[in-house]
Each structure stands twice: as C-alpha cells, then as structure tokens.
Design a protein around this motif. Sequence first.
Motif, short mmCIF file in Angstrom:
data_model
loop_
_atom_site.label_atom_id
_atom_site.label_comp_id
_atom_site.label_asym_id
_atom_site.label_seq_id
_atom_site.Cartn_x
_atom_site.Cartn_y
_atom_site.Cartn_z
N PRO A 1 0.81 -1.23 0.00
CA PRO A 1 0.00 0.00 0.00
C PRO A 1 0.84 1.27 0.00
N ARG A 2 2.03 1.24 0.59
CA ARG A 2 2.89 2.43 0.59
C ARG A 2 3.38 2.73 -0.82
N PHE A 3 3.68 1.69 -1.59
CA PHE A 3 4.11 1.94 -2.98
C PHE A 3 2.94 2.46 -3.81
N VAL A 4 1.77 1.86 -3.63
CA VAL A 4 0.59 2.28 -4.39
C VAL A 4 0.25 3.74 -4.10
N ALA B 1 12.46 0.58 -12.47
CA ALA B 1 13.33 1.47 -11.71
C ALA B 1 12.63 2.04 -10.48
N MET B 2 11.36 2.42 -10.64
CA MET B 2 10.60 2.98 -9.52
C MET B 2 10.38 1.95 -8.43
N PRO C 1 0.67 5.84 -7.74
CA PRO C 1 -0.64 5.30 -8.15
C PRO C 1 -0.74 5.07 -9.66
N GLU C 2 0.14 5.70 -10.43
CA GLU C 2 0.07 5.54 -11.89
C GLU C 2 0.66 4.21 -12.35
#
Length: 305
Positions: free
Chosen positions: A118-121, A285-286, A125-126
């Motif tokens: 959830p922290r990455f989302v 990469a992200m 969000p894209e």
Amino acid sequence: MITASRRLLPSTGALAAFDAVARLGSFSGAADELSLTQGAVSRQISGLEDQLGVMLFERTSRGVGLTAAGVDYAKSIGNALSLIRSASLKAMTKTHNDQLNLAILPTFGTRWLMPRIPRFVARRPEITLNFATRIGIFDFEKDGIDMAIHIGLADWPGAECTFLMDEMVAPVASAAFMEAHPIARAEDLGALPLLHMASRPGAWTHWFQSLGLRDAPSQGMRFEQFSSVAQACIAGLGVALMPLFLIESELRNGEIVQAFPHQVRSPSAYYAVAPVAKTDSRPVAMFRAWLVEEIGRYRDEPYFA
C-alpha cells in the motif's frame, strides 16, 4: 471478388454471431445476447457460411445444431474471441504504459511484501502492479515478467540482480514445546525432533557447523512451505530453523519463540532481479528504488538481525 486472405478473415460481427448461436443453440437467444434482430443474426451466419464455403449449422424444424465442421470451428473461434476480448479490455483499461509484472516468492510475498505494498501504491498510483508466483530461475520473456524477487545467489543469466537483504535463521519452537524440552546447550537440539524445509535440505547442517558441532541429525518431518513449518512449530511438533523476518507476527504474539539464541546468516540472500533489457524501464526502476528504501526502513524494525 474476395481475395484468399480476406476470405480467411471474416468480420468480428459474423464471428460473434456464430459464437453466440453455437453456445446458445438458438438464433433468438443469440439475438438477445447481441442486441440484434433474429434476422440480422441469421444474415451474419449465412454470410459467414458463404464466405467460408462450409455449412456450419444444420437447420431443422426442431432448431439449429452445429455440423461436424461447425463443432471444430466453434472451439477455435471461441478461444480466439476470448483472446480478443482480453486484449481489448487491457487496451481500454491501460491508461498508462506503467505496468509492472512482478514475480514474487510465496511466503516472502504474502508475509513481508504485501503488507508494505500500500505504501508503494500511495506513492506511485500511476503504476499498476500485476503479481505472479514463481520459485527459482525462469524465462522472463516467455513468462511475461518484468521483475522478480529472488532468493539465492546473484547469478541470474541475462539479468541485473540488486541485493536486498541477507536472511538470518534461528531455531524456533512453540513456548509450550520449549517448556517441556528445555535447552541448555546447542547440542541438546540433536535429541529433539527437527523440522526440515524440503527446499533447504542443508540448513540444519549449516547451523550446527557454524557452532563447530557435528552435522545435524536427520530425524524429523519435512515440509514444502514455510507456512506449514510455522504451523507445525505452533502445534508443538518440533524445532524448526526459520528466517526470523518471515515469522514476525508469531514472534511478536508469542506463538513461536527462539529455541536457542544463535542466529546464522543463510547462504542465500534476497535480490530484486530484472532482465537487462528492462532494468532501466520506469516501472522497474521505480519499484526497485522503493523496495531498497523499504529494506532500509525494515532494518530499523525490532526483528531485523
């Protein structure tokens, strides 16, 4: 005049009509499903049969049924239309090219990664994440995977491996088991039932040798999944050699305790792996940068060793 190539490519409208009639066994049913008139469906089917030069349906007073050629055609067309629908849905919902197909290890994925996703989302969000479960080295291109979480060595052919963290393992058991089988020395473990992971047959030997002791006895149950080993420990079936970060919740709530205060670095480590051709793609990469950041955050948590 219809060319040979055109003749082999009927319209999707005709194919959809054929598929509906073949599934439903009725022109009227197909018309309702497709929001067409029965006459329109009939014309589509007649046109398709003319184009192929093959009778696909037998029309009788009792209804309509597929011919032998129609049965074979229906099987292939049904699969083809399913692929087209899936591709169309993907194109319609893919507002960005930022999708990441990620292969995860079952226990690492469910116990460590998913609670943090959830922290990455929230941050990206894209980027759409798609998860698959894989164990061991596989073909990225064949499986349609952009990146994988791997445990082992940094030796994946044709890929870039980014080190994430080592794995510390220690003997663990239930509190009740430990109360009934007190351990004063590491050698005492040799008289107890030792639980084994099928994927790590030499783990106990490595642990005993790290203390200068003889090889671990071979007795004890063998399991395929870490989750099963954890449950066996909780049930009091023996002592298991477990990666501590995979049993954080059990350690915190006391269901599992360390049986002996000696931790060993596993010969394997965790890596984020991506094929060379995709290592610089934006989603890869992200996610890789975020994952390394999460590992750094985790090192400050209580059960990191």
